[in-house]
Design a protein around this motif. Structure first.
Motif, PDB file in Angstrom:
ATOM      1  N   SER A   1      -0.328   8.769   4.095  1.00 27.05           N
ATOM      2  CA  SER A   1       0.048   7.357   4.147  1.00 27.05           C
ATOM      3  C   SER A   1       0.702   7.006   5.469  1.00 27.05           C
ATOM      4  O   SER A   1       0.828   7.845   6.367  1.00 27.05           O
ATOM      5  CB  SER A   1       1.021   7.035   3.000  1.00 27.05           C
ATOM      6  N   THR A   2       1.146   5.756   5.570  1.00 29.85           N
ATOM      7  CA  THR A   2       1.792   5.257   6.783  1.00 29.85           C
ATOM      8  C   THR A   2       2.991   6.112   7.177  1.00 29.85           C
ATOM      9  O   THR A   2       3.276   6.290   8.368  1.00 29.85           O
ATOM     10  CB  THR A   2       2.253   3.796   6.564  1.00 29.85           C
TER      11      THR A   2
ATOM     12  N   THR B   1      -1.940   4.619   9.672  1.00 31.23           N
ATOM     13  CA  THR B   1      -1.890   4.511   8.209  1.00 31.23           C
ATOM     14  C   THR B   1      -2.914   5.461   7.597  1.00 31.23           C
ATOM     15  O   THR B   1      -2.601   6.233   6.691  1.00 31.23           O
ATOM     16  CB  THR B   1      -2.193   3.069   7.770  1.00 31.23           C
ATOM     17  N   THR B   2      -4.134   5.396   8.093  1.00 28.80           N
ATOM     18  CA  THR B   2      -5.189   6.320   7.687  1.00 28.80           C
ATOM     19  C   THR B   2      -5.637   7.076   8.935  1.00 28.80           C
ATOM     20  O   THR B   2      -6.136   6.460   9.876  1.00 28.80           O
ATOM     21  CB  THR B   2      -6.399   5.578   7.092  1.00 28.80           C
TER      22      THR B   2
ATOM     23  N   LYS C   1       0.828  -1.215   0.000  1.00 22.20           N
ATOM     24  CA  LYS C   1       0.000   0.000   0.000  1.00 22.20           C
ATOM     25  C   LYS C   1       0.859   1.261   0.000  1.00 22.20           C
ATOM     26  O   LYS C   1       0.644   2.188  -0.791  1.00 22.20           O
ATOM     27  CB  LYS C   1      -0.925   0.026   1.222  1.00 22.20           C
ATOM     28  N   THR C   2       1.820   1.310   0.932  1.00 19.23           N
ATOM     29  CA  THR C   2       2.639   2.518   1.063  1.00 19.23           C
ATOM     30  C   THR C   2       3.479   2.748  -0.188  1.00 19.23           C
ATOM     31  O   THR C   2       3.600   3.879  -0.673  1.00 19.23           O
ATOM     32  CB  THR C   2       3.548   2.423   2.297  1.00 19.23           C
TER      33      THR C   2
ATOM     34  N   ALA D   1       1.135   3.866  -3.037  1.00 21.50           N
ATOM     35  CA  ALA D   1       0.701   5.251  -2.807  1.00 21.50           C
ATOM     36  C   ALA D   1       1.837   6.226  -3.097  1.00 21.50           C
ATOM     37  O   ALA D   1       1.624   7.274  -3.733  1.00 21.50           O
ATOM     38  CB  ALA D   1       0.210   5.413  -1.374  1.00 21.50           C
ATOM     39  N   THR D   2       3.046   5.894  -2.654  1.00 24.54           N
ATOM     40  CA  THR D   2       4.194   6.784  -2.868  1.00 24.54           C
ATOM     41  C   THR D   2       4.552   6.878  -4.342  1.00 24.54           C
ATOM     42  O   THR D   2       4.855   7.967  -4.854  1.00 24.54           O
ATOM     43  CB  THR D   2       5.407   6.298  -2.059  1.00 24.54           C
TER      44      THR D   2
ATOM     45  N   TYR E   1       2.007   9.093  -5.975  1.00 22.91           N
ATOM     46  CA  TYR E   1       2.312  10.487  -5.598  1.00 22.91           C
ATOM     47  C   TYR E   1       3.472  11.020  -6.434  1.00 22.91           C
ATOM     48  O   TYR E   1       3.419  12.133  -6.977  1.00 22.91           O
ATOM     49  CB  TYR E   1       2.631  10.535  -4.109  1.00 22.91           C
TER      50      TYR E   1
ATOM     51  N   ILE F   1      -0.301  13.462  -0.437  1.00 26.87           N
ATOM     52  CA  ILE F   1      -0.361  12.055  -0.049  1.00 26.87           C
ATOM     53  C   ILE F   1      -0.619  11.955   1.441  1.00 26.87           C
ATOM     54  O   ILE F   1      -0.119  12.770   2.225  1.00 26.87           O
ATOM     55  CB  ILE F   1       0.941  11.305  -0.416  1.00 26.87           C
TER      56      ILE F   1
ATOM     57  N   GLU G   1      -3.675   6.282   1.518  1.00 27.19           N
ATOM     58  CA  GLU G   1      -3.514   4.870   1.854  1.00 27.19           C
ATOM     59  C   GLU G   1      -4.634   4.484   2.820  1.00 27.19           C
ATOM     60  O   GLU G   1      -4.818   5.137   3.843  1.00 27.19           O
ATOM     61  CB  GLU G   1      -2.142   4.653   2.487  1.00 27.19           C
TER      62      GLU G   1
END
Length: 486
Positions: free
Chosen positions: A134-135, A150-151, A112-113, A116-117, A120, A132, A175
């Motif tokens: 995220s974690t 994380t969220t 996920k991270t 997401a990164t 981004y 973004i 995320e």
């Protein structure tokens, strides 16, 4: 916002027309309440916000939302679920920030991270004003903010999104964990698109079964459906994608894969130092700065998300060579003295993907294996089995023990280790890192898994600073007879 307007949004009638104060902010933590705030009583893991309602009022809260009537001197709005109500209220209070920009959700067990990164960074490198959450924190423009989960909880999330929208951000990647979906942390968020990475064994201390875990993830795609989002991006090589798709039956579907023989709208095939990207009859090979076929899958999901914007495909792919992995994801320690990697891998699937990648090469692979306390114990033996299979030597320890005995955690990991595997155990993680540093100086390849970017150790109810990169670098210097960094 007037309290009566808030009441109308929630479908509550206020009988007391004399009390209609202005709400100037929202808080769910009574310690942060200031005059004019609305206080929402949230039931947490260890505390119940209802017990702090009077304290919030004493600090200036002008209204309180709770799940049962409270005897207070301010308007008290009663709802069935304050966690989900918080998102609806926050979205309205902050002028619906997720309607003022495109929100891209990312969910799944692993990746996920990273996904997401990468998403981004594809936007950022294309010159888009992107954010973004995220974690590893929240970022937009020149702002970097820490986030506790994380969220983040709904009020914090909508506040962040509002700050981004007000600053001109047009696209934001969020995320989304299964816990977040179950606890209403993204309630009130309109998702333009969402991506699914994979579903593997994790969090069965929270979800009662893998089916329940899958349905929790799938609620993100249901939210794409119900908020009239554009598309869902799914892993063609994971059967749980069918569950995700079933929750968004009318949304555009974009499938991705990492193998040429698996049909998909996007294929990203890893070739050691390059990836071959196939999409829309276009085939391009691009150099990459990361390792592993599993990261090719994360890149494919990211490309799928960015492709739902108006950016041209060629301009998206042109930025692939500039991508790097987030901190703590197959991150090599910054030293020429040794080969040490840090990785967040804390699930059986994540561990296997990490170790199968690092196993390649001539050096012996030594794994610093650990598990967290008070968290899903059913995955520990499997993680031990996987680490035993891929490593030449094991250093077995713990991280974030919380209230669990270290020996119990270690025994759970050892239960899966092959009888012929050589291992040592350390109940103190710092001792395990010291031993790993010595092994690294002996010419072995080391990977430390479990924490990645995280810089605290959770012991009991305390969070103690613990930066593994700094600790390892200091230990290397000590072993070489040099002065460690201050």
């Amino acid at each position: 916002m007037r309290t009566k307007r808030l009441s109308a949004i929630l479908g509550n009638e206020m009988d007391d027309i004399e009390r209609d104060p202005w709400v100037t902010g929202i808080e769910t933590d009574s310690r942060k309440v200031s005059p004019g705030n609305l206080f929402i009583c949230i039931r947490g893991y260890t505390v119940d916000g209802h017990e702090f309602a009077e304290d919030a009022v004493s600090k200036g809260a002008v209204a309180v939302i709770s799940e049962y009537p409270l005897d207070l001197e301010v308007p008290n709005l009663v709802v069935a679920d304050t966690k989900r109500t918080a998102g609806v209220v926050a979205s309205t209070f902050y002028d619906h920030p997720s309607h003022r920009m495109r929100i891209y959700g990312v969910t799944g067990t692993n990746g996920k991270t990273t996904t997401a990164t990468l998403t981004y960074d594809l936007f950022r490198l294309s010159g888009r004003p992107v954010g973004i959450v995220s974690t590893i924190g929240a970022r937009y423009k020149d702002q970097t903010l820490n986030t506790p989960n994380t969220t983040p909880e709904a009020v914090v999330l909508h506040r962040l999104l509002a700050e981004m929208a007000d600053a001109g951000v047009t696209d934001c990647v969020v995320e989304v964990s299964s816990h977040a979906m179950m606890e209403g942390r993204v309630e009130g968020v309109r998702f333009h698109a969402a991506a699914f990475t994979n579903l593997t064994h994790d969090h069965l201390d929270y979800h009662r079964s893998m089916d329940e875990y899958a349905r929790a993830k799938a609620r993100l795609f249901e939210q794409v459906e119900t908020t009239d989002g554009d598309a869902i991006i799914l892993n063609a090589e994971d059967s749980a994608s069918d569950t995700m798709a079933a929750f968004a039956p009318t949304r555009r579907r974009i499938m991705y894969s990492i193998h040429a023989d698996v049909p998909a709208d996007i294929q990203v095939i890893w070739n050691d130092q390059t990836v071959v990207i196939k999409m829309n009859a276009l085939t391009i090979e691009a150099p990459v700065r990361f390792m592993g076929a599993f990261n090719a899958a994360n890149l494919a999901a990211a490309i799928g998300l960015v492709s739902t914007s108006e950016l041209m495909l060629r301009s998206i792919i042109a930025n692939v060579p500039g991508l790097t992995l987030p901190k703590g994801r197959l991150e090599r320690l910054d030293t020429e003295d040794a080969e040490i990697y840090l990785d967040y891998a804390h699930t059986p699937d994540g561990l296997e993907k990490c170790l199968s990648t690092l196993q390649q090469g001539e050096r012996e692979l030594v794994v610093v294996l650990s598990a967290a306390g008070d968290r899903d114990p059913t995955k520990r033996a499997e993680m031990g089995r996987i680490a035993s299979h891929y490593s030449n030597d094991l250093i077995v320890t713990v991280h974030d023990v919380r209230t669990e005995e270290p020996k119990r955690i270690i025994d759970g990991l050892l239960a899966g280790i092959d009888a012929n595997t050589h291992y040592v155990t350390f109940e103190e993680r710092r001792d395990a890192l010291r031993h790993a540093a010595q092994q690294a100086l002996d010419g072995k390849r080391i990977v430390v898994v479990g924490k990645g970017h995280d810089h605290v150790e959770r012991v009991g109810r305390e969070s103690i600073p613990f930066n593994e990169s700094d600790i390892l670098l200091d230990e290397l210097k000590k072993l070489k007879g040099q002065e460690p960094a201050v």
